[in-house]
Enzyme design. Structure first.
Site, PDB file in Angstrom:
ATOM      1  N   ASP A  15       0.815  -1.228   0.000  1.00 19.38           N
ATOM      2  CA  ASP A  15       0.000   0.000   0.000  1.00 19.38           C
ATOM      3  C   ASP A  15       0.843   1.271   0.000  1.00 19.38           C
ATOM      4  O   ASP A  15       0.490   2.254  -0.657  1.00 19.38           O
ATOM      5  CB  ASP A  15      -0.906   0.050   1.243  1.00 19.38           C
ATOM      6  CG  ASP A  15      -1.957  -1.035   1.231  1.00 19.38           C
ATOM      7  OD1 ASP A  15      -2.180  -1.627   0.159  1.00 19.38           O
ATOM      8  OD2 ASP A  15      -2.545  -1.298   2.296  1.00 19.38           O
TER       9      ASP A  15
HETATM   10  P1  NAP Z   1       0.657  -3.884   3.161  1.00 19.71           P
HETATM   11  O1  NAP Z   1       0.130  -2.913   2.188  1.00 19.71           O
HETATM   12  O2  NAP Z   1      -0.254  -4.468   4.159  1.00 19.71           O
HETATM   13  O3  NAP Z   1       1.318  -5.031   2.274  1.00 19.71           O
HETATM   14  C1  NAP Z   1       2.089  -6.032   2.840  1.00 19.71           C
HETATM   15  C2  NAP Z   1       2.441  -7.022   1.738  1.00 19.71           C
HETATM   16  O4  NAP Z   1       3.337  -7.947   2.314  1.00 19.71           O
HETATM   17  C3  NAP Z   1       1.245  -7.809   1.244  1.00 19.71           C
HETATM   18  O5  NAP Z   1       0.836  -7.361  -0.027  1.00 19.71           O
HETATM   19  C4  NAP Z   1       1.725  -9.267   1.236  1.00 19.71           C
HETATM   20  O6  NAP Z   1       1.619  -9.776  -0.103  1.00 19.71           O
HETATM   21  C5  NAP Z   1       3.193  -9.177   1.643  1.00 19.71           C
HETATM   22  N1  NAP Z   1       3.591 -10.240   2.574  1.00 19.71           N
HETATM   23  C6  NAP Z   1       2.916 -10.719   3.637  1.00 19.71           C
HETATM   24  N2  NAP Z   1       3.621 -11.696   4.231  1.00 19.71           N
HETATM   25  C7  NAP Z   1       4.776 -11.822   3.531  1.00 19.71           C
HETATM   26  C8  NAP Z   1       5.922 -12.658   3.651  1.00 19.71           C
HETATM   27  N3  NAP Z   1       6.042 -13.587   4.610  1.00 19.71           N
HETATM   28  N4  NAP Z   1       6.915 -12.516   2.759  1.00 19.71           N
HETATM   29  C9  NAP Z   1       6.825 -11.588   1.748  1.00 19.71           C
HETATM   30  N5  NAP Z   1       5.768 -10.776   1.589  1.00 19.71           N
HETATM   31  C10 NAP Z   1       4.754 -10.890   2.480  1.00 19.71           C
HETATM   32  O7  NAP Z   1       1.882  -3.299   3.991  1.00 19.71           O
HETATM   33  P2  NAP Z   1       2.542  -1.860   3.985  1.00 19.71           P
HETATM   34  O8  NAP Z   1       2.943  -1.472   2.601  1.00 19.71           O
HETATM   35  O9  NAP Z   1       3.580  -1.923   5.063  1.00 19.71           O
HETATM   36  O10 NAP Z   1       1.358  -0.875   4.387  1.00 19.71           O
HETATM   37  C11 NAP Z   1       0.804  -0.840   5.704  1.00 19.71           C
HETATM   38  C12 NAP Z   1      -0.705  -0.809   5.643  1.00 19.71           C
HETATM   39  O11 NAP Z   1      -1.220  -0.899   6.989  1.00 19.71           O
HETATM   40  C13 NAP Z   1      -1.243   0.475   5.033  1.00 19.71           C
HETATM   41  O12 NAP Z   1      -2.443   0.230   4.350  1.00 19.71           O
HETATM   42  C14 NAP Z   1      -1.525   1.305   6.270  1.00 19.71           C
HETATM   43  O13 NAP Z   1      -2.490   2.321   6.079  1.00 19.71           O
HETATM   44  C15 NAP Z   1      -2.048   0.232   7.229  1.00 19.71           C
HETATM   45  N6  NAP Z   1      -1.953   0.733   8.606  1.00 19.71           N
HETATM   46  C16 NAP Z   1      -0.736   0.924   9.166  1.00 19.71           C
HETATM   47  C17 NAP Z   1      -0.651   1.520  10.410  1.00 19.71           C
HETATM   48  C18 NAP Z   1       0.673   1.820  11.053  1.00 19.71           C
HETATM   49  O14 NAP Z   1       0.680   2.531  12.046  1.00 19.71           O
HETATM   50  N7  NAP Z   1       1.784   1.299  10.539  1.00 19.71           N
HETATM   51  C19 NAP Z   1      -1.800   1.876  11.103  1.00 19.71           C
HETATM   52  C20 NAP Z   1      -3.042   1.648  10.492  1.00 19.71           C
HETATM   53  C21 NAP Z   1      -3.087   1.075   9.230  1.00 19.71           C
HETATM   54  P3  NAP Z   1       1.567 -11.371  -0.368  1.00 19.71           P
HETATM   55  O15 NAP Z   1       0.417 -11.886   0.441  1.00 19.71           O
HETATM   56  O16 NAP Z   1       1.381 -11.495  -1.830  1.00 19.71           O
HETATM   57  O17 NAP Z   1       2.864 -11.921   0.110  1.00 19.71           O
END
Ligand code: NAP
Length: 474
Positions: free
Chosen positions: A402
């Site tokens: 994301d």
């Molecule tokens: P993300 O958008 O959730 O994407 C994580 C990706 O990691 C997934 O597409 C998944 O794809 C891959 N993945 C999962 N397990 C894996 C593994 N073992 N090995 C390799 N790949 C793996 O993560 P992000 O880019 O870090 O974004 C964070 C999200 O969380 C945002 O939408 C944000 O708004 C939300 N959020 C974060 C917070 C905060 O404080 N950090 C708070 C609220 C919301 P596959 O399944 O294809 O592997």
């Protein structure tokens, strides 16, 4: 204990709590910050026990019970904190907040039924100020308790993360909140006699904690946990006034304000308004998008191997690493640092780009990189590194999705529209490490996977990174 000495010790613990927060603001000083917090809490607890008006009359059984309670609580807290994986930290925090909320409720009831022990009057003749503090403490505490339990269940997978939208939920909430306020007024006007009003207000507060949190989707849950953290702080501060305990007032205010600031930072990182988070429903879009993702057409993507990735990066002048939630799940940070060390030996410039909401809580990536001893001067925040992508040869996106999705800038219909992103697509080559084509937390497709300058490296983040290190000949 002399009251002046107690006040001085409370002040010392308050200063230590402020130093703790200051220390926790950077990975380099976070351990020291933690220690300040532990020392401050020890001073506060011991001072409270020793300065208690009933202390001289305490019998051995009561002392034993206090020590036993401290031992059980501290023991469980220590074991749980040691065992919990970083990826489950949000639900652990939610679970702990529920306890803070319940503690506020129990203390308020104890003070109501035996006010003489707390120096706030006698049963039926309580000071008006104490009645207000108790009322607010019990309401905020009860909302924090039930809201945190729902947040825990959603984050832990015990109940669906999708929003549960009750019909006319805003009206229901407004109605319950109005009745709670009315009951509080009746309770205060009765001088604390109308115990039924206090009980009913407490039960309704438990109820509104559930109806407020249930419509909020999983994607917004970390914001909610931080908001509940803030509530629990204000509840503690309210009870601190009732108990005339300066340490509790200081601690509660620090927790209340830092939780509110954290919620604000997260909302800003996701470009969501606080009000829209609280009103709920964001995850509904995410769910729909995820469902739509299941029927998505099979478009071709360029797929590479660990050998290809090793070759491309070894021959690059600069590499920016973008870690995300997948790196945390697979615990790839140590292998990642090994990979970066090798690249640096080869003369490649390596930096790390951290998005404010990468992972599942603020600072998630910083903590993991610090754990793997990644030098702090190689780690950059979004606003400091975004302009560097266009002059970078390779971006290595490991388990992030994301936070790199250009739909946040281009697609007004996307649930992440407006969220600032790391502009990785401006680099010459983008390597994406993930297990398949699944979407990220927000449940939306990422157009970058299909771009000409993108190469997908499918597999577990740790395994793929270790294979790349092997391919370097190490
Ligand atoms: P993300 O958008 O959730 O994407 C994580 C990706 O990691 C997934 O597409 C998944 O794809 C891959 N993945 C999962 N397990 C894996 C593994 N073992 N090995 C390799 N790949 C793996 O993560 P992000 O880019 O870090 O974004 C964070 C999200 O969380 C945002 O939408 C944000 O708004 C939300 N959020 C974060 C917070 C905060 O404080 N950090 C708070 C609220 C919301 P596959 O399944 O294809 O592997």
């Amino acid at each position: 204990m002399n009251p002046n000495l107690a006040a001085f010790l409370y002040l010392v613990s308050g200063v230590l709590f402020i130093l703790a927060l200051r220390g926790l603001s950077s990975p380099a000083t976070s351990r020291a910050g933690n220690r300040y917090g532990m020392i401050g809490m020890t001073i506060a607890v011991v001072t409270t026990l020793v300065s208690s008006q009933v202390w001289p009359g305490l019998d051995i059984i009561t002392v034993f019970l206090i020590v036993l309670a401290l031992g059980i609580g501290g023991g469980i807290g220590g074991v749980v904190a040691k065992r919990v994986p970083m990826t489950s930290m949000p639900q652990l925090v939610a679970a702990f907040h529920s306890l803070v909320g319940m503690a506020a409720v129990l203390v308020a009831f104890a003070a109501l039924y035996s006010p003489d022990n707390y120096g706030i009057g006698t049963p039926g003749h309580l000071h008006a100020q104490s009645l207000i503090e108790m009322g607010l403490g019990v309401i905020i505490g009860a909302i924090t308790f039930s809201g945190s339990i729902i947040a825990f269940a959603k984050l832990n997978g015990n109940m669906s993360g999708s929003p549960i939208l009750l019909p006319a939920r805003h009206l229901i909430n407004i109605a319950i909140a109005s009745v709670i306020v009315l009951l509080l007024v009746i309770f205060i006007a009765s001088g604390g006699d109308a115990l039924w009003a206090f009980w009913l207000a407490t039960l309704l507060s438990f109820g509104i904690g559930i109806t407020l949190i249930i419509p909020i989707g999983g994607a917004d849950m970390p914001v909610v946990v931080s908001m509940l953290n803030s509530y629990s702080g204000w509840a503690a501060a309210g009870i601190g006034f009732t108990l005339q305990n300066t340490a509790l007032i200081i601690t509660g205010s620090l927790v209340g304000s830092s939780g509110a600031i954290l919620s604000y930072i997260m909302c800003k990182g996701m470009n969501r308004s606080f009000i829209s988070v609280i009103l709920g429903g964001f995850g509904a879009d995410a769910g729909d998008a995820a469902a739509a993702g299941g029927a998505r057409e099979a478009r071709p993507v360029k797929q590479g191997s660990a050998d290809d990735a090793a070759f491309i990066m070894k021959n690059a002048g600069s590499v920016i690493i973008v870690p995300g939630y997948g790196m945390a799940v697979s615990q790839a940070q140590h292998a990642l640092r090994e990979m970066a060390d090798f690249l640096k030996e080869e003369g490649v410039k390596v930096s790390y780009a951290i998005h404010p909401v990468a992972g599942r809580m603020p600072g998630h990536m910083n903590v993991l990189l610090a754990e793997a001893s990644v030098p702090y001067d190689e780690v950059f925040e979004l606003e400091d590194i975004n302009s560097a992508f266009s002059q970078t040869d390779v971006v290595f996106v490991i388990g992030a999705n994301d936070v790199t999705n250009p739909a946040a800038k281009t697609d007004k219909a996307s649930p992440i529209y407006g969220m600032p992103i790391l502009e990785v697509d401006k680099a010459k080559t983008v390597l994406f490490v993930k297990r398949g084509m699944s979407s990220g937390y927000a449940g939306v497709d990422n157009e970058l996977f299909f771009r000409d300058n993108t190469m997908m490296l499918f597999g577990d983040a740790k395994k793929v990174t270790e294979e790349i290190v092997k391919a370097f000949g190490h």
